[in-house]
Design an enzyme around this catalytic site. Structure first.
Site, PDB file in Angstrom:
ATOM      1  N   SER A 100      49.722  32.453  39.123  1.00 25.97           N
ATOM      2  CA  SER A 100      49.799  31.716  40.387  1.00 25.97           C
ATOM      3  C   SER A 100      50.832  30.592  40.341  1.00 25.97           C
ATOM      4  CB  SER A 100      48.438  31.122  40.729  1.00 25.97           C
ATOM      5  OG  SER A 100      47.451  32.127  40.780  1.00 25.97           O
TER       6      SER A 100
HETATM    7  N1  SAH Z   1      44.542  32.753  37.724  1.00 30.58           N
HETATM    8  C1  SAH Z   1      45.433  33.777  37.232  1.00 30.58           C
HETATM    9  C2  SAH Z   1      45.966  34.629  38.347  1.00 30.58           C
HETATM   10  C3  SAH Z   1      45.452  35.980  38.230  1.00 30.58           C
HETATM   11  S1  SAH Z   1      45.943  37.137  39.471  1.00 30.58           S
HETATM   12  C4  SAH Z   1      46.569  33.135  36.493  1.00 30.58           C
HETATM   13  O1  SAH Z   1      46.837  31.969  36.731  1.00 30.58           O
HETATM   14  O2  SAH Z   1      47.184  33.808  35.677  1.00 30.58           O
HETATM   15  C5  SAH Z   1      44.312  37.728  39.887  1.00 30.58           C
HETATM   16  C6  SAH Z   1      43.543  38.398  38.777  1.00 30.58           C
HETATM   17  O3  SAH Z   1      42.316  38.831  39.325  1.00 30.58           O
HETATM   18  C7  SAH Z   1      44.220  39.628  38.213  1.00 30.58           C
HETATM   19  O4  SAH Z   1      44.348  39.478  36.834  1.00 30.58           O
HETATM   20  C8  SAH Z   1      43.256  40.771  38.556  1.00 30.58           C
HETATM   21  O5  SAH Z   1      43.197  41.775  37.566  1.00 30.58           O
HETATM   22  C9  SAH Z   1      41.940  40.021  38.668  1.00 30.58           C
HETATM   23  N2  SAH Z   1      40.896  40.676  39.444  1.00 30.58           N
HETATM   24  C10 SAH Z   1      40.993  41.394  40.591  1.00 30.58           C
HETATM   25  N3  SAH Z   1      39.772  41.804  41.004  1.00 30.58           N
HETATM   26  C11 SAH Z   1      38.863  41.321  40.091  1.00 30.58           C
HETATM   27  C12 SAH Z   1      37.444  41.405  39.974  1.00 30.58           C
HETATM   28  N4  SAH Z   1      36.667  42.051  40.852  1.00 30.58           N
HETATM   29  N5  SAH Z   1      36.875  40.784  38.921  1.00 30.58           N
HETATM   30  C13 SAH Z   1      37.605  40.109  38.003  1.00 30.58           C
HETATM   31  N6  SAH Z   1      38.958  40.007  38.076  1.00 30.58           N
HETATM   32  C14 SAH Z   1      39.587  40.602  39.109  1.00 30.58           C
END
Ligand code: SAH
Length: 264
Positions: A100
């Site tokens: 993000s």
């Molecule tokens: N906060 C993270 C951003 C991650 S992007 C950072 O700063 O790096 C969103 C993430 O949510 C992805 O890795 C994706 O795989 C995960 N995701 C999507 N659906 C999900 C679910 N139901 N449970 C857990 N993780 C999920």
């Protein structure tokens, strides 16, 4: 107050320990120069992208002054560059996911407004960057990621950085993580079609849920605050945003990207 005036949080600075860990410098001198360029870029990021845009919680500013964002990108062909790592935007992290934008991480963490001794739940570990920011502020962070590869990379990375107050789980975070509930705050870093009921149920009274809700392309960042009884919730819209989809039972269905509840 200037950023330099921010008093440090009650957690000790981890910066010293982080220096040099896991890197393979061509020489000590070039490593020192590289670290300096990351530190300078991080300081400017906190000032120009966060403080100047209204992020004022000293704990958030302090945490984001400490977490080395350069350690959360893969840097496949050589090392990541300071200008890329600290730019004002999201970064691709592979596997169709993103790290993000710094401002979004700060705004979500500030909106969570958790007390220092809080237990928080994060859904969507991704790289673990936001996890690290949360772990410098809260007492305990429980984090759920559906992608096992990303989860393992994040776990190794955060362990190397010296964090010991984070629990990891691979699974569908749209259902929360019951074992650690109730949570003082829940932060979801992927966009959902609706507010998942399971997450609201796992909040403590007065707890806050920060979650992007809307279509698959575009969402509104919501803050849901629970009242004294679980049925009383207040919902505020914080801003417009754009996240990758939350895929799961109380999110979007994986294969067709249609919201839950549309099938038979
Ligand atoms: N906060 C993270 C951003 C991650 S992007 C950072 O700063 O790096 C969103 C993430 O949510 C992805 O890795 C994706 O795989 C995960 N995701 C999507 N659906 C999900 C679910 N139901 N449970 C857990 N993780 C999920």
């Amino acid at each position: 107050a200037r950023v330099g005036d921010i008093e440090s949080s009650r957690r000790p600075s981890l910066l010293q320990r982080w220096r040099g860990v896991g890197s393979h410098p061509a020489s000590e001198q070039s490593e020192a120069r590289l670290i300096e360029s990351f530190e300078r870029a991080r300081t400017l990021m906190v000032r120009d992208q966060l403080h100047r845009r209204g992020i004022r919680d000293p704990r958030v500013l302090d945490a984001m002054s400490q977490v080395p964002r350069e350690r959360f990108t893969r840097g496949e062909n050589g090392r990541p560059r300071a200008a890329d790592v600290y730019r004002d935007g999201a970064l691709p992290i592979g596997r169709g996911q993103t790290l993000s934008q710094p401002f979004i991480v700060a705004a979500m963490t500030q909106a969570l407004a958790v007390p220092d001794d809080a237990r928080v739940l994060e859904i969507g570990t991704g790289t673990g960057y936001n996890t690290a920011v949360l772990a410098l502020i809260a007492r305990e962070v429980w984090t759920v990621e559906r992608d096992a590869v990303l989860a393992e990379e994040a776990r190794a990375r955060l362990q190397n950085l010296g964090f010991s107050n984070i629990r990891f789980r691979v699974g569908d975070g749209s259902l929360g993580w019951k074992d650690g509930s109730p949570y003082d705050g829940i932060l979801v870093t992927a966009g959902a079609p609706d507010i998942p009921r399971s997450l609201v149920e796992q909040l403590s009274p007065g707890g806050r849920l920060i979650i992007p809700v809307g279509g698959s392309e575009h969402q509104r960042l919501l803050r849901v605050t629970t009242g004294p009884s679980p049925n009383q919730v207040e919902t505020e819209t914080l801003m417009e945003c754009r996240f990758v989809p939350l895929i799961g039972r109380e999110g979007w269905l994986g294969s067709e990207m249609s919201p839950r509840g549309e099938g038979p």
